[in-house]
Write a protein that holds these residues in place. Structure first.
Motif, mmCIF file in Angstrom:
data_model
loop_
_atom_site.group_PDB
_atom_site.id
_atom_site.type_symbol
_atom_site.label_atom_id
_atom_site.label_comp_id
_atom_site.label_asym_id
_atom_site.label_seq_id
_atom_site.Cartn_x
_atom_site.Cartn_y
_atom_site.Cartn_z
ATOM 1 N N UNK A 94 0.826 -1.207 0.000
ATOM 2 C CA UNK A 94 0.000 0.000 0.000
ATOM 3 C C UNK A 94 0.859 1.256 0.000
ATOM 4 N N UNK A 95 1.961 1.238 0.722
ATOM 5 C CA UNK A 95 2.840 2.418 0.790
ATOM 6 C C UNK A 95 3.380 2.770 -0.592
ATOM 7 N N UNK A 96 3.675 1.761 -1.391
ATOM 8 C CA UNK A 96 4.193 2.022 -2.740
ATOM 9 C C UNK A 96 3.165 2.767 -3.581
ATOM 10 N N UNK A 99 1.753 7.496 -3.196
ATOM 11 C CA UNK A 99 2.311 8.752 -3.710
ATOM 12 C C UNK A 99 1.646 9.055 -5.048
ATOM 13 N N UNK A 100 1.162 10.279 -5.240
ATOM 14 C CA UNK A 100 0.458 10.609 -6.484
ATOM 15 C C UNK A 100 1.293 10.377 -7.745
ATOM 16 N N UNK A 101 2.598 10.603 -7.674
ATOM 17 C CA UNK A 101 3.435 10.387 -8.861
ATOM 18 C C UNK A 101 3.500 8.900 -9.183
ATOM 19 N N UNK A 102 3.557 8.053 -8.185
ATOM 20 C CA UNK A 102 3.607 6.608 -8.448
ATOM 21 C C UNK A 102 2.312 6.135 -9.097
ATOM 22 N N UNK A 103 1.186 6.642 -8.609
ATOM 23 C CA UNK A 103 -0.088 6.278 -9.231
ATOM 24 C C UNK A 103 -0.135 6.757 -10.681
ATOM 25 N N UNK A 104 0.377 7.952 -10.918
ATOM 26 C CA UNK A 104 0.405 8.466 -12.296
ATOM 27 C C UNK A 104 1.303 7.596 -13.171
ATOM 28 N N UNK A 105 2.463 7.228 -12.650
ATOM 29 C CA UNK A 105 3.368 6.377 -13.424
ATOM 30 C C UNK A 105 2.696 5.050 -13.776
ATOM 31 N N UNK A 135 9.963 4.356 -9.554
ATOM 32 C CA UNK A 135 9.912 3.077 -10.267
ATOM 33 C C UNK A 135 10.501 1.955 -9.413
ATOM 34 N N UNK A 136 11.617 2.232 -8.731
ATOM 35 C CA UNK A 136 12.230 1.214 -7.854
ATOM 36 C C UNK A 136 11.271 0.815 -6.735
ATOM 37 N N UNK A 137 10.562 1.802 -6.163
ATOM 38 C CA UNK A 137 9.608 1.505 -5.099
ATOM 39 C C UNK A 137 8.485 0.598 -5.615
ATOM 40 N N UNK A 138 7.996 0.887 -6.806
ATOM 41 C CA UNK A 138 6.910 0.092 -7.387
ATOM 42 C C UNK A 138 7.383 -1.311 -7.758
ATOM 43 N N UNK A 139 8.610 -1.428 -8.236
ATOM 44 C CA UNK A 139 9.178 -2.747 -8.539
ATOM 45 C C UNK A 139 9.347 -3.547 -7.249
ATOM 46 N N UNK A 140 9.891 -2.917 -6.217
ATOM 47 C CA UNK A 140 10.124 -3.608 -4.941
ATOM 48 C C UNK A 140 8.822 -4.123 -4.337
ATOM 49 N N UNK A 141 7.725 -3.391 -4.536
ATOM 50 C CA UNK A 141 6.433 -3.798 -3.984
ATOM 51 C C UNK A 141 5.676 -4.759 -4.899
ATOM 52 N N UNK A 142 6.230 -5.042 -6.081
ATOM 53 C CA UNK A 142 5.599 -5.987 -6.994
ATOM 54 C C UNK A 142 4.545 -5.393 -7.916
ATOM 55 N N UNK A 143 4.384 -4.071 -7.900
ATOM 56 C CA UNK A 143 3.409 -3.434 -8.790
ATOM 57 C C UNK A 143 3.951 -3.275 -10.202
ATOM 58 N N UNK A 144 5.249 -3.350 -10.359
ATOM 59 C CA UNK A 144 5.901 -3.256 -11.666
ATOM 60 C C UNK A 144 6.987 -4.311 -11.748
ATOM 61 N N UNK A 145 7.352 -4.655 -12.969
ATOM 62 C CA UNK A 145 8.605 -5.364 -13.168
ATOM 63 C C UNK A 145 9.279 -4.777 -14.405
ATOM 64 N N UNK A 146 10.590 -4.936 -14.406
ATOM 65 C CA UNK A 146 11.397 -4.404 -15.494
ATOM 66 C C UNK A 146 11.510 -5.467 -16.565
#
Length: 171
Positions: A94-96, A99-105, A135-146
Motif C-alpha cells: 500500500x505504501x508504494x 504517492x500521487x506520482x507513483x499512481x500516475x506512473x 519506479x524502484x519503489x513500485x518494482x520492490x512492492x511488486x506493482x511493476x517489473x522491469x
C-alpha cells in the motif's frame, strides 16, 4: 502510421479521457449475480464469516487484455498468518501506491508509456532521479517489473487488482 502520429493520437485520447472521464457504471438494483454466486460458494465451504471477491476483464489502451478473479474468506484476510505477523508486506504494498506520482506512473504504464525515458519526459513527475526512485519503489512492492532496457510493465496478475484498488479509492 508513423511514430509521431501514433504518439499524437495516444495523447489526444488521454486528453479526452482526462477532460471528460466516463461515468462510473453502477450495478442495477438487485443485480448482484457475482455476489450471490460467491455467497453460495462461501456457504458450501462453510465460511460463516463471509468473504471478499473481486474480478475484472479489461482491455488496456495498448490492446492488452486481462481477466482476473480473486477471492478470500474473511477469516483468511483477518488472520495475521497470511501476512507477516506485523502486516509489513501489506503495508509495503500500500505504501508504494501512496504517492500521487507513483499512481500516475502506473496509469501511464498501463496506457502504453513503458520506458523510463517516456516516463521522465512527462510533466509533473519530477526529475529523472525522482522517477527512477518511484519506479524502484513500485518494482520492490511488486506493482511493476522491469522487462529490460529501461522498460517497465505492470505484471498481468496485478493489472485487475490495481484497477480494483483505484476504483475502491475513488469516491
Amino acid at each position: 502510421m508513423d511514430l509521431e502520429a501514433r504518439v499524437a493520437e495516444l495523447e489526444r485520447r488521454l486528453d479526452a479521457l482526462e477532460a471528460d472521464p466516463p461515468p462510473r457504471p453502477e450495478a442495477p438494483e438487485g443485480d448482484f449475480w457475482a455476489l450471490e454466486g460467491w455467497k453460495e460458494r462461501l456457504a458450501a465451504l462453510g465460511a460463516e464469516t463471509g468473504g471478499v471477491l473481486f474480478t475484472g476483464a479489461v482491455t488496456l489502451p495498448t490492446g492488452e487484455r486481462y481477466a482476473w478473479q480473486q477471492a478470500a474468506p474473511t477469516t483468511d484476510l483477518l488472520d495475521e498468518g497470511t501476512d507477516r505477523a506485523d502486516g509489513t508486506r501489506s503495508a509495503d504494498s500500500f505504501a508504494a501506491l501512496g504517492h500521487p506520482v507513483r499512481l500516475r506512473l502506473l496509469r501511464e504504464i498501463l496506457a502504453g508509456r513503458r520506458t523510463a525515458a517516456e516516463l521522465t519526459a512527462l510533466d509533473g513527475v519530477g526529475t529523472s532521479g525522482q522517477v527512477y526512485h518511484h519506479l524502484r519503489q513500485l518494482v520492490a512492492a511488486g506493482w511493476l517489473h522491469t522487462t529490460g532496457r529501461g522498460r517497465h510493465e505492470v505484471p498481468g496478475a496485478r493489472v485487475v487488482p490495481l484497477l480494483v484498488l483505484l476504483s475502491a479509492a475513488t469516491p
